[in-house]
Scaffold this active site. Structure first.
Site, PDB file in Angstrom:
ATOM      1  N   ARG A 192       0.823  -1.212   0.000  1.00 19.65           N
ATOM      2  CA  ARG A 192       0.000   0.000   0.000  1.00 19.65           C
ATOM      3  C   ARG A 192       0.858   1.263   0.000  1.00 19.65           C
ATOM      4  O   ARG A 192       0.513   2.252  -0.630  1.00 19.65           O
ATOM      5  CB  ARG A 192      -0.934   0.005   1.216  1.00 19.65           C
ATOM      6  CG  ARG A 192      -2.163  -0.866   1.047  1.00 19.65           C
ATOM      7  CD  ARG A 192      -3.113  -0.715   2.227  1.00 19.65           C
ATOM      8  NE  ARG A 192      -4.292  -1.556   2.031  1.00 19.65           N
ATOM      9  CZ  ARG A 192      -5.395  -1.174   1.407  1.00 19.65           C
ATOM     10  NH1 ARG A 192      -5.468   0.052   0.913  1.00 19.65           N
ATOM     11  NH2 ARG A 192      -6.420  -1.991   1.270  1.00 19.65           N
TER      12      ARG A 192
ATOM     13  N   ASP B  41     -12.818   6.238 -10.785  1.00 19.88           N
ATOM     14  CA  ASP B  41     -13.164   7.618 -10.500  1.00 19.88           C
ATOM     15  C   ASP B  41     -12.158   8.519 -11.216  1.00 19.88           C
ATOM     16  O   ASP B  41     -11.263   9.101 -10.606  1.00 19.88           O
ATOM     17  CB  ASP B  41     -13.146   7.856  -8.987  1.00 19.88           C
ATOM     18  CG  ASP B  41     -13.661   9.241  -8.628  1.00 19.88           C
ATOM     19  OD1 ASP B  41     -14.310   9.859  -9.487  1.00 19.88           O
ATOM     20  OD2 ASP B  41     -13.383   9.705  -7.506  1.00 19.88           O
TER      21      ASP B  41
ATOM     22  N   CYS C 266     -16.307  -7.882  -3.580  1.00 18.90           N
ATOM     23  CA  CYS C 266     -16.204  -8.706  -4.792  1.00 18.90           C
ATOM     24  C   CYS C 266     -17.574  -9.116  -5.299  1.00 18.90           C
ATOM     25  O   CYS C 266     -17.785  -9.302  -6.503  1.00 18.90           O
ATOM     26  CB  CYS C 266     -15.365  -9.951  -4.528  1.00 18.90           C
ATOM     27  SG  CYS C 266     -13.749  -9.608  -3.829  1.00 18.90           S
TER      28      CYS C 266
ATOM     29  N   HIS D 134     -18.596  -7.753   1.349  1.00 23.44           N
ATOM     30  CA  HIS D 134     -17.774  -8.464   0.369  1.00 23.44           C
ATOM     31  C   HIS D 134     -17.881  -7.671  -0.933  1.00 23.44           C
ATOM     32  O   HIS D 134     -18.819  -7.856  -1.715  1.00 23.44           O
ATOM     33  CB  HIS D 134     -18.272  -9.896   0.162  1.00 23.44           C
ATOM     34  CG  HIS D 134     -18.094 -10.777   1.353  1.00 23.44           C
ATOM     35  ND1 HIS D 134     -16.870 -11.051   1.897  1.00 23.44           N
ATOM     36  CD2 HIS D 134     -19.011 -11.450   2.103  1.00 23.44           C
ATOM     37  CE1 HIS D 134     -17.018 -11.869   2.934  1.00 23.44           C
ATOM     38  NE2 HIS D 134     -18.321 -12.122   3.084  1.00 23.44           N
TER      39      HIS D 134
ATOM     40  N   GLU E  17     -10.118  -1.601  -5.499  1.00 15.49           N
ATOM     41  CA  GLU E  17      -9.396  -0.694  -4.607  1.00 15.49           C
ATOM     42  C   GLU E  17      -7.995  -0.407  -5.147  1.00 15.49           C
ATOM     43  O   GLU E  17      -7.490   0.708  -5.014  1.00 15.49           O
ATOM     44  CB  GLU E  17      -9.312  -1.264  -3.192  1.00 15.49           C
ATOM     45  CG  GLU E  17      -8.639  -0.298  -2.230  1.00 15.49           C
ATOM     46  CD  GLU E  17      -8.848  -0.665  -0.775  1.00 15.49           C
ATOM     47  OE1 GLU E  17      -8.347   0.089   0.073  1.00 15.49           O
ATOM     48  OE2 GLU E  17      -9.475  -1.701  -0.495  1.00 15.49           O
TER      49      GLU E  17
ATOM     50  N   GLU F 215      -2.136  -8.356   3.754  1.00 16.08           N
ATOM     51  CA  GLU F 215      -3.590  -8.419   3.897  1.00 16.08           C
ATOM     52  C   GLU F 215      -4.091  -9.749   3.340  1.00 16.08           C
ATOM     53  O   GLU F 215      -3.472 -10.339   2.460  1.00 16.08           O
ATOM     54  CB  GLU F 215      -4.245  -7.242   3.168  1.00 16.08           C
ATOM     55  CG  GLU F 215      -3.792  -5.889   3.714  1.00 16.08           C
ATOM     56  CD  GLU F 215      -4.509  -4.736   3.032  1.00 16.08           C
ATOM     57  OE1 GLU F 215      -5.613  -4.959   2.501  1.00 16.08           O
ATOM     58  OE2 GLU F 215      -3.971  -3.611   3.046  1.00 16.08           O
TER      59      GLU F 215
END
Length: 832
Positions: free
Chosen positions: A486, A587, A800, A798, A530, A519
């Protein structure tokens, strides 16, 4: 009876009705010598004489004192006789012939002679080809003879605009749109060298049929109900002969006037009626599909010169036909009207981006090693008619009729895209696919077709990788796997994707799986969403300097003096391509010109409206200025900008630009060069790298042939309209919940009460993106599942699977408090 004898008898009836038999004591009520006989003029007497002849009425004996009728009377009887009884000798029609026969039929209230003539001529290929010719000898002074008919066909853009302004059927929106279209058309023609006129671009389209005469005849005859069936039946009998001529005789090659048949038939304003749609139009569609490409192109160019009213009527006819039945070879028909609509609009055949062609590699690809050919190796297919016309839909800025009006919503509602996609990709020669007519499909339907194409491509890459592993004995990864941190997401993604792009760009077309280091989330779509958002947030950060941000438009633009290397712009292009390929919404806030450039067009003056509104307004004021531009403004062809450190730099739009003042005569050239510099030349290095990355992923997909630039934006960014009521209607429930549960009702009341920002946070939390998919939130299948009884735990999701796990909270207040906290502080993936 022989013709001469019949003519003699009719002349005797005419003399009896006009002059009488000469016997002053005659009692025959059908004789002018009878005391109670009402006098008739010569026209009425001629018609009455024909009727008496048909029923074989008894004639009076001629009295010796009776005078012989004058020559004019005899000629009039002969004229009417020939019109009524010599109709079998009429081999073609002119406007005058139709009106002459019609006047006789109206006088005697018997339309059977005209019906017989129409039936014979309009069902005959030879008769129809020869009818309504422009020959001045056949049609002398046509316009003067019919002063009350419609205005002449508009063959120039100015005439067409005048015609549009007089169209009483247009609503207020159409009028506003036409005004805007004219203004932008003038600016486009001035700034870009665009040719708005079809004649100037393709040359005048010459046909031998008098189209205005045909329209006048149809308008007059179709107002009579008795004529409707005559035209319908004639078209039914005509089409089999036309099909045979075009299929086996190549008749158009020897007689180009054969196209007159289709021109004349398409002027019939009743083609949209149910009778035509059921009986005649299917056969006519089949005939038109047999025309050679040059004929179709000529017909398209001709129609492009028609008014908006006529284009819209033809479009609506074919749209109704598509809705009525989807089994016809409609490919050419709807394409003809669509391309005519495009050709007649504001056109820009220049300002195209240069396509970068990769040099052919001497190394065999993975597919070639396995004896397979890559799908779409030479790019997306090209419509033959589009190639024949030498145009692209992308070249049209504003068509005569908005593109949206060509979308057939009833068809989109019932179209089975899985079958249609199979026809499009596998059996396109023998099966018709509506994806070959993408303009009648909405963006939502086309996105489903693109999804199928992308998935099949992923499966193909996976299969080929597996086969190659067996052959080579090496364990290759069938997926595109990215493992990133990240805190170093750009560095990790850039290194990995750059290596793939160099070594084997085909790996970019594998299914994407992203893993965040440390993660435990398993990527079934949500982790990738994400990843995309985090990459874009960092790359579009103004502090990095890759893009500039306009506070007024809320849009990003490439920063010309950016110090970032091309690889990072290539990465952004790859990210956008991967988002489309993996069905993710981003976005992203780009002006429309970016998507036009991605599709192959350069930016021009009109594109500044949303990308650089301040500069656009300044240039517009320059163009509109009525004073002395050179003396009052003191502008030269040298412009000044600032670099990354705020220092001024200059650029000459022309050689020795600082010595060339901008005047009234050259200000249009200045605006064109300035726009080209701002949108193209100043960001050429950055945009080329950006587009290269985008094409690495999408070059073999049907993206370009299916979508327009505004639809590509919708595909990447999703819909900005968040209709949560539509989302509520399509949401499914699991684990014991249903739409009538008390907590579900409280949940939707709470969500509807949220502000715009909280609604976007909720979408981000539940689906992984704060944008609606193509088609709106009604196309998003969200699931709300029960996650135990009342508790202090927060709701989870979730992303997904667009699933929200919602505990059964006791109160509405607690539900709102827990939900707001969950959507506000959610970040990262963990074991649930």
């Amino acid at each position: 009876m022989k013709r001469a004898a019949a003519k003699h008898l009719i002349e005797r009836y005419f003399r009896q009705l006009t002059e009488g038999c000469g016997n002053g004591a005659c009692t025959n009520e059908l004789c002018a010598s009878c005391l109670g006989f009402q006098p008739l003029d010569h026209n009425a007497a001629a018609i009455r004489a024909l009727e008496l002849y048909k029923i074989n009425t008894k004639l009076c004996d001629l009295h010796p004192s009776a005078a012989f009728p004058d020559n004019n009377s005899i000629k009039m009887v002969a004229h009417y006789f020939s019109l009524l009884y010599l109709c079998p000798e009429v081999h073609y029609l002119t406007e005058e012939k139709v009106y002459e026969i019609l006047s006789i039929c109206e006088g005697k209230k018997d339309y059977s002679p005209l019906i017989r003539v129409i039936g014979r001529i309009f069902s005959s290929t030879d008769g129809l080809v020869q009818s309504f010719r422009k020959d001045k000898e056949q049609h002398p002074n046509t316009k003067e003879q019919h002063p009350n008919t419609k205005e002449q066909h508009p063959n120039t853009k100015e005439q067409r605009k005048t015609h549009q302004a007089k169209d009483e059927d247009k609503d207020e929106d159409d009028k506003e749109r036409t005004t805007a279209m004219e203004q932008e058309s003038e600016a486009s023609a001035s700034m870009e060298g665009a040719t708005g006129s079809t004649e100037n671009r393709l040359g005048p389209v010459e046909v031998s049929v008098d189209i205005e005469a045909v329209r006048r005849v149809y308008n007059r005859l179709l107002s009579n109900e008795k004529m409707e069936s005559a035209f319908l039946n004639a078209l039914v009998y005509l089409t089999p002969n036309v099909e045979l001529d075009l299929t086996y005789l190549d008749v158009y090659d020897t007689n180009p006037d054969y196209l007159n048949i289709f021109i004349i038939v398409m002027e019939n304003s009743s083609l949209h009626s149910p009778e035509y749609l059921e009986m005649a139009m299917p056969l006519f569609c089949k005939c038109m599909s047999k025309l050679p490409l040059p004929a179709l192109a000529k017909l398209t160019c001709l129609w492009s010169q028609y008014s908006v009213e006529h284009i819209r009527r033809m479009m609506e006819t074919f749209q109704q036909l598509i809705t009525y039945t989807v089994t016809l070879p409609l490919r050419y028909l709807i394409h003809l009207v669509f391309y005519a609509n495009v050709l007649g609009g504001d056109f820009d055949t220049g300002h195209n981006e240069e396509e970068e062609e990769e040099p052919p590699s001497s190394e065999l690809t993975l597919q070639e090693l396995l004896g397979e050919e890559r799908r779409n190796k030479n790019g997306p297919r090209v419509d033959p008619l589009e190639k024949e016309l030498g145009i692209r839909t992308l070249d049209c800025r504003r068509p005569l009729i908005p593109f949206e009006e060509f979308v057939n919503e009833p068809l989109n509602d019932v179209l089975e895209m899985d079958k249609d996609f199979t026809f499009f990709k596998v059996d396109s020669e023998s099966k018709f696919s509506f994806q070959s007519c993408p303009f009648i499909l909405n963006a939502c339907t086309k996105s489903l077709g693109l999804y199928y194409d992308n998935r099949i491509s992923m499966y193909s890459e996976r299969r080929i990788t597996a086969l190659y592993s067996l052959v080579q004995g090496q364990q290759l990864n069938p997926y595109l796997r990215l493992k990133v941190r990240r805190d170093h997401i750009i560095d990790d993604a850039l290194v990995r994707l750059e290596m793939i792009a160099i070594e084997n760009p085909a790996d970019l077309r594998k299914q994407l799986f992203v893993e965040f280091e440390g993660e435990q989330g398993v990527d079934e779509g949500g982790v990738s969403k994400e990843f995309f958002q985090l990459v874009l947030e960092e790359m579009f950060n103004p502090d990095i300097g890759m893009f500039t941000y306009d506070e007024f438009t809320k849009l990003f633009w490439f920063n010309p003096p950016s110090l970032e290397n091309e690889a990072q712009f290539t990465l952004i292009g790859i990210v956008l391509g991967l988002a489309i390929y993996n069905n993710c919404i981003l976005d992203v806030h780009f002006p429309m010109v970016v998507y036009r450039k991605l599709m192959g067009k350069k930016g021009t003056y009109l594109d500044l409206t949303d990308s650089h509104p301040v500069q656009y307004q300044s240039l517009k004021e320059l163009l509109d200025y009525e004073g002395d531009v050179e003396e009052d403004m003191m502008i030269t062809f040298q412009i000044s900008q600032t670099d990354l450190f705020g220092d001024p730099i200059t650029y000459d739009l022309k050689e020795n630009g600082d010595k060339i003042p901008v005047s009234v005569d050259n200000r249009k050239e200045f605006v064109s060069l300035y726009s080209d510099y701002i949108l193209n030349k100043s960001v050429e290095r950055q945009f080329k790298a950006f587009r290269r990355g985008f094409q690495m992923v999408t070059n073999e997909s049907p993206l370009k042939c299916l979508f327009r630039p505004e639809e590509v934006e919708l595909l990447i960014c999703g819909s900005r309209n968040l209709d949560f009521h539509a989302l509520e209607e399509t949401t499914e429930y699991d684990g014991g919940y249903n739409k009538d549960c008390h907590i579900i009702k409280d949940f939707w009341e709470t969500v509807h009460s949220f502000g715009e920002e909280d609604k976007r946070l909720f979408l981000q939390f539940t689906t992984g993106t704060d944008r609606a998919p193509v088609g709106g939130l009604g196309k998003l299948k969200m699931i709300i599942a029960k996650n135990g009884p009342d508790t202090d735990r927060l709701p989870t999701s979730h992303t997904c699977f667009n699933a929200l796990l919602l505990p059964e909270y006791d109160t509405k207040e607690k539900l709102k408090e827990r939900l707001l906290k969950a959507i506000t502080y959610a970040k990262g993936f963990g074991m649930l």
